[in-house]
Design a protein around this motif. Structure first.
Motif: not given
Length: 155
Positions: A59-64
């Motif tokens: 998962v992209e860290s922006k979507k955490w």
């Protein structure tokens, strides 16, 4: 004759003993004598964290901060911690497991603070309009009802 009297006195004791056996055996009321092996649990929990960390790399860290992006991974992590706690004969959640889970939260979700919305009153012109419209409509409806009730001959 004495044998019958002796048997009658022993019958309640026998019934209580049989009742106890049935309660323990058939109801599944087995006392758990295992003690929580906290060191085993603390040894096994990092494997759950490592697995969760590997899954979160997908998962992209922006979507955490968007739970829908990783809910399945988090569910697997939760089940893993529960399973390892139970394998160590510990209840779940317990303070040690909660501490571990809190550490994972700090690692991945520390930037996911919710911003509090600061509510403000609308400008006075809008506020007065929003108040007066329902008041005027209420007055108009009352007037209409009173007028119609006095002129019942037309209706």
């Amino acid at each position: 004759m004495e044998a019958q009297g002796s048997r009658r006195r022993q019958l309640p004791v026998l019934l209580l003993w049989v009742n106890g056996l049935m309660t323990l055996g058939f109801a599944g009321a087995r006392q758990r004598t295992d003690l929580c092996n906290e060191s085993l649990m603390l040894e096994k929990l990092p494997a759950c964290g490592k697995s969760f960390e590997e899954m979160m790399k997908k998962v992209e860290s922006k979507k955490w901060c968007n739970l829908t992006e990783f809910i399945m991974y988090y569910d697997n992590f939760t089940q893993c911690t529960e399973r390892e706690a139970n394998n160590a004969s510990c209840f779940w959640p317990n303070p040690l497991a909660e501490g571990f889970i809190t550490g994972i939260h700090k690692q991945f979700f520390s930037n996911c603070t919710s911003e509090k919305v600061h509510w403000e009153d609308p400008p006075d012109e809008i506020l007065v309009t929003l108040i007066l419209i329902p008041v005027m409509l209420t007055c108009a409806m009352i007037t209409l009802v009173v007028w119609c009730s006095k002129r019942s001959d037309i209706l």
